[in-house]
Design a protein around this motif. Structure first.
Motif, short mmCIF file in Angstrom:
data_model
loop_
_atom_site.label_atom_id
_atom_site.label_comp_id
_atom_site.label_asym_id
_atom_site.label_seq_id
_atom_site.Cartn_x
_atom_site.Cartn_y
_atom_site.Cartn_z
N GLY A 131 0.81 -1.21 0.00
CA GLY A 131 0.00 0.00 0.00
C GLY A 131 0.84 1.26 0.00
O GLY A 131 2.06 1.22 0.21
N LYS A 132 0.22 2.39 -0.21
CA LYS A 132 0.93 3.67 -0.28
C LYS A 132 1.64 3.94 1.04
O LYS A 132 1.05 3.87 2.11
N GLY A 133 2.94 4.22 0.94
CA GLY A 133 3.73 4.51 2.12
C GLY A 133 4.29 3.29 2.82
O GLY A 133 5.07 3.43 3.77
N GLU A 134 3.88 2.08 2.39
CA GLU A 134 4.39 0.86 3.01
C GLU A 134 5.68 0.42 2.32
O GLU A 134 6.01 0.89 1.22
N TYR A 135 6.40 -0.52 2.94
CA TYR A 135 7.73 -0.86 2.43
C TYR A 135 7.71 -1.52 1.06
O TYR A 135 8.70 -1.46 0.33
N GLY A 136 6.60 -2.15 0.68
CA GLY A 136 6.52 -2.78 -0.63
C GLY A 136 5.64 -2.01 -1.60
O GLY A 136 5.09 -2.60 -2.54
N GLU A 137 5.52 -0.72 -1.39
CA GLU A 137 4.60 0.09 -2.18
C GLU A 137 4.76 -0.13 -3.69
O GLU A 137 5.86 -0.07 -4.23
N GLY A 138 3.63 -0.43 -4.33
CA GLY A 138 3.60 -0.54 -5.78
C GLY A 138 3.98 -1.89 -6.35
O GLY A 138 3.87 -2.11 -7.56
N ASP A 139 4.43 -2.83 -5.50
CA ASP A 139 4.83 -4.15 -6.00
C ASP A 139 3.60 -4.90 -6.54
O ASP A 139 2.51 -4.80 -5.98
N LEU A 140 3.80 -5.63 -7.62
CA LEU A 140 2.72 -6.38 -8.25
C LEU A 140 2.97 -7.88 -8.12
O LEU A 140 4.12 -8.33 -8.11
N PHE A 141 1.88 -8.66 -8.05
CA PHE A 141 1.99 -10.09 -7.82
C PHE A 141 1.15 -10.89 -8.80
O PHE A 141 0.03 -10.52 -9.14
N LEU A 142 1.72 -12.01 -9.23
CA LEU A 142 1.00 -12.96 -10.09
C LEU A 142 0.18 -13.94 -9.25
O LEU A 142 -0.82 -14.46 -9.71
N GLY A 143 0.68 -14.23 -8.03
CA GLY A 143 0.02 -15.21 -7.18
C GLY A 143 0.61 -16.61 -7.33
O GLY A 143 -0.13 -17.60 -7.30
#
Length: 239
Positions: free
Chosen positions: A31-43
């Motif tokens: 999420g915005k402001g979190e350490y993984g901000e913007g990361d995308l996942f395939l699952g």
């Protein structure tokens, strides 16, 4: 895109689980402001990524790995790191290992979540630094202002700990003992715990000197394997 890259991405896409694709962004704090901000996942689950890596690591070039490791998708980056580890471990040629280490250092901006760090740094950078006595590769990262670099440094000393060498771990933990981020508290505590598993006296000696200064999370991780009575003594400041 090369045919190998296309095959790898298609293999991972087939293994995608929609429920995991929804869950992972929350788990990895995107999420915005979190350490993984913007990361995308395939699952894609980690064991499935390891299987893909095992199949393709010997077929993919470092240039192609660079493209995969630069992907916006988390599973592409982690699978790339698994393949890089295999390339490193399967060769005894020092020049090839040096090339892989240089590649890893040049792509640190993409080793940007705790699982990416923890899965790769001690198996590549930590092992290389230990075997070639180039501790400054890790020390420079420990002194960096970038949190992921600091975590790579301390977790990178896992290889040292496994070999019964603890001074570098203690140096890095002490340097970043009061780092503001919880992910560093966990990493520091984890490495101290692992040190204690190898040599309990080393851990007790370190704790007796520093436990009152440790963030609570770091302390809890460090003392996790100690006897309950001793754990409570540290938690309640009775030492």
């Amino acid at each position: 895109m090369s045919s190998i890259l296309k095959e790898i991405k298609e293999a991972l896409a087939v293994l995608s689980i929609p429920e995991k694709a929804v869950f992972f962004p929350k788990f990895f704090k995107t999420g915005k402001g979190e350490y993984g901000e913007g990361d995308l996942f395939l699952g894609v689950k980690v064991p499935d990524q390891r299987s893909v890596a095992k199949e393709y690591y010997s077929k993919i070039s470092l240039k192609e790995l660079s493209e995969l490791l630069s992907s916006k998708y988390h599973e592409h980056r982690l699978t790339a790191l698994f393949m890089l580890i295999s390339k490193f471990e399967k060769t005894k040629d020092l020049s090839i290992r040096e090339e892989i280490v240089e590649f890893y250092l040049n792509h640190l901006s993409h080793v940007n979540n705790w699982d990416l760090v923890d899965s790769s740094c001690y198996k590549i950078l930590g092992r290389y630094a230990y075997e070639t006595k180039k501790e400054n590769l890790l020390r420079d990262l420990s002194e960096s202002e970038e949190m992921w670099h600091k975590r790579i440094a301390v977790v990178g000393t896992m290889h040292y700990v496994k070999k019964g060498s603890f001074e570098l771990t203690k140096e890095f933990v002490t340097r970043n003992l009061k780092h503001p981020h919880d992910l560093m508290h966990k990493a520091n505590g984890w490495l101290l715990r692992e040190m204690g598993q190898k040599n309990g006296n080393e851990l007790i000696h370190y704790l007796n000197k520093y436990y009152t200064e440790m963030p609570r999370t770091c302390l809890r991780y460090a003392i996790e394997k100690l006897d309950e009575e001793v754990r409570q003594d540290y938690l309640k400041g009775r030492i």
